[in-house]
Each structure stands twice: as C-alpha cells, then as structure tokens.
Design a protein around this motif. Structure first.
Motif, PDB file in Angstrom:
ATOM      1  N   TYR A  48     -19.945 -17.466 -35.874  1.00 35.22           N
ATOM      2  CA  TYR A  48     -20.370 -18.919 -36.163  1.00 35.22           C
ATOM      3  C   TYR A  48     -20.770 -19.187 -37.337  1.00 35.22           C
ATOM      4  O   TYR A  48     -20.438 -20.047 -38.310  1.00 35.22           O
ATOM      5  CB  TYR A  48     -20.913 -19.602 -35.064  1.00 35.22           C
ATOM      6  N   ALA A  62     -17.500 -24.355 -31.829  1.00 30.47           N
ATOM      7  CA  ALA A  62     -18.513 -25.150 -30.791  1.00 30.47           C
ATOM      8  C   ALA A  62     -17.722 -25.262 -29.360  1.00 30.47           C
ATOM      9  O   ALA A  62     -18.209 -25.005 -28.329  1.00 30.47           O
ATOM     10  CB  ALA A  62     -18.685 -26.172 -31.352  1.00 30.47           C
ATOM     11  N   GLY A  65     -17.921 -22.116 -27.710  1.00 28.88           N
ATOM     12  CA  GLY A  65     -19.303 -21.914 -27.078  1.00 28.88           C
ATOM     13  C   GLY A  65     -19.476 -22.259 -25.866  1.00 28.88           C
ATOM     14  O   GLY A  65     -20.046 -21.671 -24.786  1.00 28.88           O
ATOM     15  N   SER A  78     -24.607 -21.888 -30.358  1.00 29.96           N
ATOM     16  CA  SER A  78     -23.929 -22.501 -31.311  1.00 29.96           C
ATOM     17  C   SER A  78     -24.682 -23.269 -32.332  1.00 29.96           C
ATOM     18  O   SER A  78     -24.327 -23.262 -33.637  1.00 29.96           O
ATOM     19  CB  SER A  78     -22.862 -23.766 -30.698  1.00 29.96           C
TER      20      SER A  78
END
Length: 228
Positions: A48, A62, A65, A78
């Motif tokens: 990320y 995201a 996640g 995240s």
C-alpha cells in the motif's frame, strides 16, 4: 542541473508505473497476500505504501484491505500503509525542491498551487477531500510548497480516514454482505461530504483573512515556502 536530471528520472519512473504496472485483481491480490500467512499484514502495508508513492490509484488497495482483513483491522492496516506512502512522497518532494516537483505535477500543478500556496492544515484537508484529485499530487505538492509536516500528517490522517473506511467497508461487504458493512459505507461518505464542506469553508475564510500566511492548523508554527 542535478534537480533537472532528478526531475527527468522521477517523471519517467512515474509515467512508466502509471502506464505499465497493472495492479492484480482483487481475487489475485487476496490469494497472493493470504499465501504469506502471518506476514500478510506487513506485506499489505508495504504494498500500500509503495502504491501511495505513485500515480497508481489507491482505491483497489483499500477495498482489498476490507476484503482481506475486515473493517477494523483493514482500517488500521490501510491507514498505516497510505499514510506511510504519503509521508514518503512528502519528504521526497522536500528533497527535490519546488520547481522540480511542480513541473512533474503536470495538469495538477495549477490546482495544487492554488490550494496549497501559503496553506496548511485546512488547505491539505480541502484538497485531499476534493473529488477527482488523486493522493499523489497532494503529497508531492505539500512537500514542495513546504506545508509544515505536522499539519500535513494530521490533515492527511484525518481527511483520508473516512474515505478509506468507506472503501474498506465495500471490500468487507463483498467478502461477507451484511447490513453493518453497508451502514459503514453510508455513514463514512456522509462524513466525507461534511468534512469537505467544513474544510473548504475554513480554508476559504482563513485565506480571505490572511492570504499570505499559513492557515491555522493544530498549533504548528509557520514555515516559509521552499526556495530552489
């Protein structure tokens, strides 16, 4: 001369990443990270952070996640990942200098300079929350225009959180459809809209009253812009 060379290198790398790097699908990403077992959370954070350094959209990370870790843990991982990437981009921009970074921003240069020039906490929040503005120009622009780091960090964490939560909840809903996950999506977007309006009003009021000074952040001393 050195900064011009760095500009060419950075621009070339970012263009190559944007055009040639294909993020895996959600199912591929899920399978790859789950295969890492106990290392999966750290691998997710690292991936990320790297994505947040580049023009590659962070949306899929995201959503992944939430798909992989659920809303509570997915939100924590995240946020750590995206904030780490944002901070890395900020300090890279501080090192490269204003003119070098502004050239690299391309079509985003005008709006970044307009919102962030002489700005601070509320300026970063406003630009971060604006629809259609990716994370990376805000990160690099904030560093190049010498937004105080503490203001940048707090504004990034605050303004990124509701949007991240909404995307994470979408991922969690895909993994296991439920009313709570759907409610989180709705509530988080209401918060995004409310924060956008409040930040814009505060930024506009601050600029009108003190156009040449940094807008008020959480008790951070004023700093001047970077000069090449």
């Amino acid at each position: 001369m050195l900064r011009n060379v760095l500009l060419v290198v950075v621009a070339a790398v970012m263009l190559w990443l944007a055009l040639n790097v294909r993020l895996p699908s959600l199912s591929e990403l899920r399978g790859g990270i789950e295969d890492l077992g106990a290392w999966a959370p750290l691998a997710f954070i690292a991936l990320y952070a790297v994505v947040a350094l580049t023009p590659i959209p962070v949306t899929i990370m995201a959503v992944a996640g939430g798909l992989l870790f659920g809303v509570p843990l997915g939100t924590v991982l995240s946020m750590v990942g995206v904030v780490t990437g944002c901070v890395g981009a900020y300090w890279m921009a501080r090192g490269l200098g204003r003119e070098t970074v502004m050239r690299a921003l391309g079509s985003h240069r005008e709006i970044v300079e307009d919102r962030l020039e002489g700005g601070g906490f509320y300026a970063v929040c406003t630009l971060r929350l604006m629809p259609g503005i990716p994370f990376w120009p805000v990160n690099y622009g904030s560093g190049a225009l010498a937004i105080p780091f503490r203001e940048f960090l707090l504004a990034t964490a605050l303004s990124a959180l509701p949007g991240q939560v909404s995307l994470i909840a979408i991922g969690a809903f895909v993994a296991s459809p439920s009313v709570p996950a759907g409610a989180v999506v709705v509530v988080s977007w209401i918060v995004v809209i409310a924060l956008t309006i409040a930040s814009f009003r505060r930024w506009r009021a601050t600029r009108a009253s003190a156009p040449t000074s940094h807008d008020a952040g959480p008790g951070v001393p004023d700093q001047g812009p970077v000069r090449d």
